[in-house]
Design a protein around this motif. Sequence first.
Motif: not given
Length: 729
Positions: A642-666
């Motif tokens: 809904h927020g327009g970040l469904g294809e964002d690499p950092d979001v996809v990586a975090s959803l896959t890992a079920r945890a915020l990656t370091e870049q996503a956390r920043q």
Amino acid sequence: MVEVPDAVVTELVRPVAAALPLIIARTPAAPAAELGRLRAVADGDTWPVHESAFGSRALAGAPARVRPASGLPPVRDALDSLPPLLVERLLGALELTVPELDLSSVPDLGGLLAKPSTGHFLYASMSGQSEAVTGVAVLEQSRPGVLPLVVALAHRLAAQPAIAARLTVGPGIVDERDIAAAHGAAHLALAVATTATVVHQVGIAPLVTKPPAVLGAAIGTAVLLLREAPMPAGYDAALLARARAEYLMPRQTHTSTPVAGHRFALLEGTSVPEVDFAGNGLVTVVPGGAVIRTGVEAGHVQVTLSILDGPPPAVATDWDEVVEVSWRAAVGGASLIGPHPGDLPKLHRVTPPWPGDYRLRVHARGRDDTDLRGRESYQLLVWRAPAAPDTVYARADRLGYRLRGEAEPGRTERPETAYRWLSNSNLDVAATVTVVTGSSVGDVLRAFGADPARPESMRDINDELMRRQSIDPWVAVLDVGDAVIAVEYNGWEGSRAPVLTRSSAGGRAASMFWNVNAVTRLSFAEHGDLLLSVEPFDAVDAPRPVAPAVADLDFADHRRDKRQMGLVAVQRFTGHTVSADDVARIEAADVGFRIVPNLPALRPRRPRPGDPLGTVVDALAEIPEPQLRDLAWWVAAQAAQHGGLGEDPDVVASLTARALTEQARQRAGRSQGARSAHRWVWLALHGATNPDPVAAVADAVDAARYAAGPHAANLVADARARIVGFVPR
């Protein structure tokens, strides 16, 4: 002044005099009284009585200040000098009176002006201006010279016996307000009648001679007349009587007082005399008051003036110098004055408005600290008392000893004096200074939540935040060898526990925070543990590693600068001084780093009213953890879509890992700033990482509904349905 033939003046006396009673009767007393006081205000011959309802300082006892040249014609300038509300009040009261004036017997006055120019005149509209102001401008353009003619005729008519008698306030009027109102109304009436006579008899088109134009010109003319006309007989006595009737005690005022020549005064007068301070080194009595010796040669000092209804109960002990003297008031109403009369309008004639003997106790602090702006302060106590010898209660500053011709005693400097430079720095008002040992500059920046790879201009950061009126955090750092100094201008991240514990992982960290509201925070951490973080109001109860750092620092003594003492404690704990040169080097480098705000703490779920899941939220406790985790990350994925970040690499990586990656956390941290986008998407992802699986679902839904925006209702309904489907049957 326009030359007006005597014959014309004589012919105008009768119709103008006849118009005066009607105009006077319809003039409201309050605005008339304010006009009537104009000469007293111009002379500075006023007393502090009640403030005007029209926003003027005329009634506040403020001496007139010289107005800068406006470049406007005299009538326009005089009209502009009045409070707009006063002008509007008179316009509303007299607008219907102008058409009623009988001007049938008035001769044609067009011959007193040059012939009007032919063709059309050009007028630029003044948007937002009063009709009176606009009308005066139209008159000026339509027939140049008409306003000087009005002023000239009004002056000539005021001197005619038949009219002068009507301008005189009779002896039967004794109240200050009534005298001022009668004086103002009579001169305004003369100006209105004269203006109406002129503008209707000099060949001006009726379109531009409407009542607002007549009254605007008349009010401006009345101001010019009243500034020159002497105040009525008996006005001074009436004003003094009113001041005495309204004067109340006790009263207290605090102000920043201008100083010149090392002195200011409490005086029945308008200039501060040069005097000798050899007697007591602080205050010298002069006719009508006293002169106080300051440490600073020119600038401002802080003064608190208290008028008491009796002697003070005790002598304050927290001042460097305290001296008590007697002086005799000739009339009463001494003013606190600096180098220029009128600099302190609220302290004009502030002492009791009665003659007699008064006692003045002067307290001084900071006279030796002339290099510290705003640190020199005084307290003046005044009360009525019989004359008595001078009394010295305290003498401690070096200036006093020098002025008295005495040898200066030896004095041990307090440890915080090493940080006196703070008051003349850009850190003076609000800052946090943190010193870290056992860590690199990069590690300190990361501990603050800043990215060492993203430097920016400090000036640019500050300018941007000022434009946005934002307090987004940022920090500047300096490597001083075996320590790192971190400086935040108007920030406080260095006073927070997470920053201090991360910073101190390899050694020690200590910080001092202060702001414009006198809020402070002194903090210490070592090897990742927060040892102490307090608001130092009193003696600091410190644990053993911190105790030596705060020894002999009396934070309860308000004469001592808490900021400076805090930096002493930081220095002692870390072994590193913060100098003015360190700050200068930071500012010369002009490099700062934006701080990524900390994400909200993740806590176990607590019931709260208004939960978007409603009563279904209680069913979460019955669902196994794996399914709760699935549900939380499904909600987070929905928020991203809904927020327009469904294809964002950092979001996809975090959803896959079920945890915020370091870049996503920043990025999630930066999204919490005032200028960031996608805040709620990142908060939904952050919420899904909550160690408590029930709270992970609740937190994710709470943030995701805002990310979904107009689709929030559907998202919440889907989440509720999934929860119900997961509940074991």
